[in-house]
Design a protein around this motif. Sequence first.
Motif, PDB file in Angstrom:
ATOM      1  N   GLN A 139       0.826  -1.213   0.000  1.00 21.79           N
ATOM      2  CA  GLN A 139       0.000   0.000   0.000  1.00 21.79           C
ATOM      3  C   GLN A 139       0.859   1.262   0.000  1.00 21.79           C
ATOM      4  O   GLN A 139       0.510   2.264  -0.619  1.00 21.79           O
ATOM      5  CB  GLN A 139      -0.921  -0.009   1.228  1.00 21.79           C
ATOM      6  N   GLN A 140       1.992   1.217   0.669  1.00 18.18           N
ATOM      7  CA  GLN A 140       2.816   2.412   0.796  1.00 18.18           C
ATOM      8  C   GLN A 140       3.724   2.648  -0.405  1.00 18.18           C
ATOM      9  O   GLN A 140       3.944   3.800  -0.796  1.00 18.18           O
ATOM     10  CB  GLN A 140       3.689   2.299   2.050  1.00 18.18           C
ATOM     11  N   ASN A 141       4.263   1.587  -0.985  1.00 16.48           N
ATOM     12  CA  ASN A 141       5.376   1.776  -1.914  1.00 16.48           C
ATOM     13  C   ASN A 141       5.203   1.164  -3.302  1.00 16.48           C
ATOM     14  O   ASN A 141       5.901   1.583  -4.227  1.00 16.48           O
ATOM     15  CB  ASN A 141       6.653   1.183  -1.299  1.00 16.48           C
ATOM     16  N   GLU A 142       4.340   0.172  -3.463  1.00 13.41           N
ATOM     17  CA  GLU A 142       4.319  -0.568  -4.722  1.00 13.41           C
ATOM     18  C   GLU A 142       4.047   0.335  -5.915  1.00 13.41           C
ATOM     19  O   GLU A 142       4.819   0.353  -6.888  1.00 13.41           O
ATOM     20  CB  GLU A 142       3.272  -1.680  -4.659  1.00 13.41           C
ATOM     21  N   LEU A 143       2.971   1.104  -5.877  1.00 12.26           N
ATOM     22  CA  LEU A 143       2.598   1.947  -7.008  1.00 12.26           C
ATOM     23  C   LEU A 143       3.605   3.074  -7.199  1.00 12.26           C
ATOM     24  O   LEU A 143       4.009   3.384  -8.331  1.00 12.26           O
ATOM     25  CB  LEU A 143       1.200   2.513  -6.781  1.00 12.26           C
ATOM     26  N   ARG A 144       4.028   3.692  -6.111  1.00  6.66           N
ATOM     27  CA  ARG A 144       4.985   4.799  -6.206  1.00  6.66           C
ATOM     28  C   ARG A 144       6.305   4.339  -6.808  1.00  6.66           C
ATOM     29  O   ARG A 144       6.871   4.995  -7.686  1.00  6.66           O
ATOM     30  CB  ARG A 144       5.222   5.382  -4.808  1.00  6.66           C
ATOM     31  N   ARG A 145       6.817   3.186  -6.352  1.00  3.74           N
ATOM     32  CA  ARG A 145       8.084   2.693  -6.869  1.00  3.74           C
ATOM     33  C   ARG A 145       7.962   2.266  -8.326  1.00  3.74           C
ATOM     34  O   ARG A 145       8.893   2.438  -9.123  1.00  3.74           O
ATOM     35  CB  ARG A 145       8.566   1.519  -6.014  1.00  3.74           C
ATOM     36  N   ALA A 146       6.811   1.715  -8.687  1.00  3.79           N
ATOM     37  CA  ALA A 146       6.600   1.321 -10.084  1.00  3.79           C
ATOM     38  C   ALA A 146       6.626   2.540 -11.000  1.00  3.79           C
ATOM     39  O   ALA A 146       7.221   2.507 -12.091  1.00  3.79           O
ATOM     40  CB  ALA A 146       5.281   0.568 -10.222  1.00  3.79           C
ATOM     41  N   TRP A 147       5.979   3.622 -10.563  1.00  2.00           N
ATOM     42  CA  TRP A 147       5.970   4.838 -11.388  1.00  2.00           C
ATOM     43  C   TRP A 147       7.361   5.465 -11.453  1.00  2.00           C
ATOM     44  O   TRP A 147       7.799   5.921 -12.507  1.00  2.00           O
ATOM     45  CB  TRP A 147       4.955   5.826 -10.848  1.00  2.00           C
ATOM     46  N   ASP A 148       8.083   5.488 -10.344  1.00  2.00           N
ATOM     47  CA  ASP A 148       9.458   5.992 -10.348  1.00  2.00           C
ATOM     48  C   ASP A 148      10.331   5.166 -11.278  1.00  2.00           C
ATOM     49  O   ASP A 148      11.205   5.707 -11.981  1.00  2.00           O
ATOM     50  CB  ASP A 148      10.037   5.965  -8.932  1.00  2.00           C
ATOM     51  N   TYR A 150       9.329   3.562 -13.951  1.00  2.00           N
ATOM     52  CA  TYR A 150       8.981   3.906 -15.333  1.00  2.00           C
ATOM     53  C   TYR A 150       9.578   5.252 -15.738  1.00  2.00           C
ATOM     54  O   TYR A 150      10.206   5.378 -16.801  1.00  2.00           O
ATOM     55  CB  TYR A 150       7.461   3.943 -15.509  1.00  2.00           C
ATOM     56  N   VAL A 151       9.404   6.267 -14.911  1.00  2.00           N
ATOM     57  CA  VAL A 151       9.891   7.610 -15.240  1.00  2.00           C
ATOM     58  C   VAL A 151      11.407   7.608 -15.381  1.00  2.00           C
ATOM     59  O   VAL A 151      11.971   8.266 -16.270  1.00  2.00           O
ATOM     60  CB  VAL A 151       9.439   8.616 -14.170  1.00  2.00           C
ATOM     61  N   GLY A 152      12.095   6.856 -14.518  1.00  2.00           N
ATOM     62  CA  GLY A 152      13.545   6.823 -14.571  1.00  2.00           C
ATOM     63  C   GLY A 152      14.113   6.094 -15.755  1.00  2.00           C
ATOM     64  O   GLY A 152      15.302   6.251 -16.073  1.00  2.00           O
ATOM     65  N   SER A 153      13.312   5.293 -16.440  1.00  2.00           N
ATOM     66  CA  SER A 153      13.804   4.514 -17.575  1.00  2.00           C
ATOM     67  C   SER A 153      13.181   4.952 -18.899  1.00  2.00           C
ATOM     68  O   SER A 153      13.243   4.226 -19.883  1.00  2.00           O
ATOM     69  CB  SER A 153      13.530   3.021 -17.350  1.00  2.00           C
ATOM     70  N   HIS A 154      12.580   6.153 -18.920  1.00  2.00           N
ATOM     71  CA  HIS A 154      11.994   6.708 -20.144  1.00  2.00           C
ATOM     72  C   HIS A 154      12.364   8.178 -20.255  1.00  2.00           C
ATOM     73  O   HIS A 154      12.601   8.858 -19.248  1.00  2.00           O
ATOM     74  CB  HIS A 154      10.464   6.568 -20.136  1.00  2.00           C
ATOM     75  N   ASP A 155      12.397   8.657 -21.496  1.00  2.00           N
ATOM     76  CA  ASP A 155      12.657  10.075 -21.693  1.00  2.00           C
ATOM     77  C   ASP A 155      11.347  10.855 -21.615  1.00  2.00           C
ATOM     78  O   ASP A 155      10.286  10.295 -21.322  1.00  2.00           O
ATOM     79  CB  ASP A 155      13.382  10.327 -23.024  1.00  2.00           C
ATOM     80  N   ARG A 164      15.560  -1.967 -19.512  1.00  2.20           N
ATOM     81  CA  ARG A 164      14.876  -1.576 -18.270  1.00  2.20           C
ATOM     82  C   ARG A 164      13.607  -0.791 -18.568  1.00  2.20           C
ATOM     83  O   ARG A 164      12.630  -0.879 -17.823  1.00  2.20           O
ATOM     84  CB  ARG A 164      15.825  -0.752 -17.398  1.00  2.20           C
ATOM     85  N   GLY A 165      13.611  -0.024 -19.661  1.00  2.00           N
ATOM     86  CA  GLY A 165      12.401   0.696 -20.042  1.00  2.00           C
ATOM     87  C   GLY A 165      11.281  -0.253 -20.412  1.00  2.00           C
ATOM     88  O   GLY A 165      10.126  -0.086 -19.989  1.00  2.00           O
TER      89      GLY A 165
END
Length: 236
Positions: A139-148, A150-155, A164-165
Motif C-alpha cells: 500500500q505504501q510503496n508498490e505503485l509509487r516505486r513502479a511509477w518511479d 517507469y519515469v527513470g527509464s523513459h525520456d 529496463r524501459g
Amino acid sequence: MDSDDDRDARSGGGPVPAVEAPAAPGGMAGLSFPYQIVAAVALAAFGVLACMQLAMVFLHVAPSNTLTKQHGAAVDEWVYPEFEQNWKLFAPNPLQQNVAVQVRTETAGPSGPRTTAWRDLSAEDGRAIRGNLLPSHVQQNELRRAWDFYVGSHDDKNRANGLRGTLSEKYVRRLVMLRLGGRDDGETILRIQVRSEVRAVAAPEWSDEKISTGPSHRVLPWWTVTADDLPEEAGQ
C-alpha cells in the motif's frame, strides 16, 4: 706452565665482551639515494591520487554547487562506473510535490468501446493507509516505486531507454491490471491509459512564497491489454 685462567687472573682481565655491529638504518633511510628518490616520488603520487579520489567522490555525493555545475562531466567520468556511490552527503530535500498515478480504460461495452473516467490509484492507496496503524509495504510503496521505475527509464517523450524501459512498462501494465482485476464495471478491458498528476505542495501560511498548486499531467500512450498483462485468476 701457567694455565689460561692463571694468566687472566694476573692480567686482571675477564672475558672479552662481544662487540655488536651498528644496526642498519630502516625504512627509506636504508635505501640508496636513487631508490630514496623513486620511493619519495611514488609516495607523493599516491598521496595526490588519494586526495583527488576523495575530492571527486565528495563532489559526486555533495549537493549541486558551482564546481559540479562547471565540471560535472569530469566528475562523472572519474566516478562512473568503478566508484559509483548510491548515497548523498546530506539528507535529500523533502518532497515538494504530490504525485498521483491515475488510469482510465477502454472497455467493450454493449454498444461498442467505451472510455471510462480517470481513476486515481494513488488516492485509493492513500485511503487504505490513512488510519491504518500497520499499513503494508504494498500500500505504501508498490505503485509509487513502479511509477518511479517507469519515469527513470523513459525520456520526456515516453521512449524506453533500453531493456529496463521495456521491463518497467510491463511492470506498470501488470500492476494496473492487477488493481483493476481484468474488468471494469463488469466489462472486458480492451486498452488502458496511465498518467501522473503532479501538484506542488502549497507554501506554509507564514511564508510569502507564491506557489501554483494546479495540476500538471504526464499522459502515457494507450496500451492494448494482452493475456500477459492479466492477473492469473483473470486469465483463467
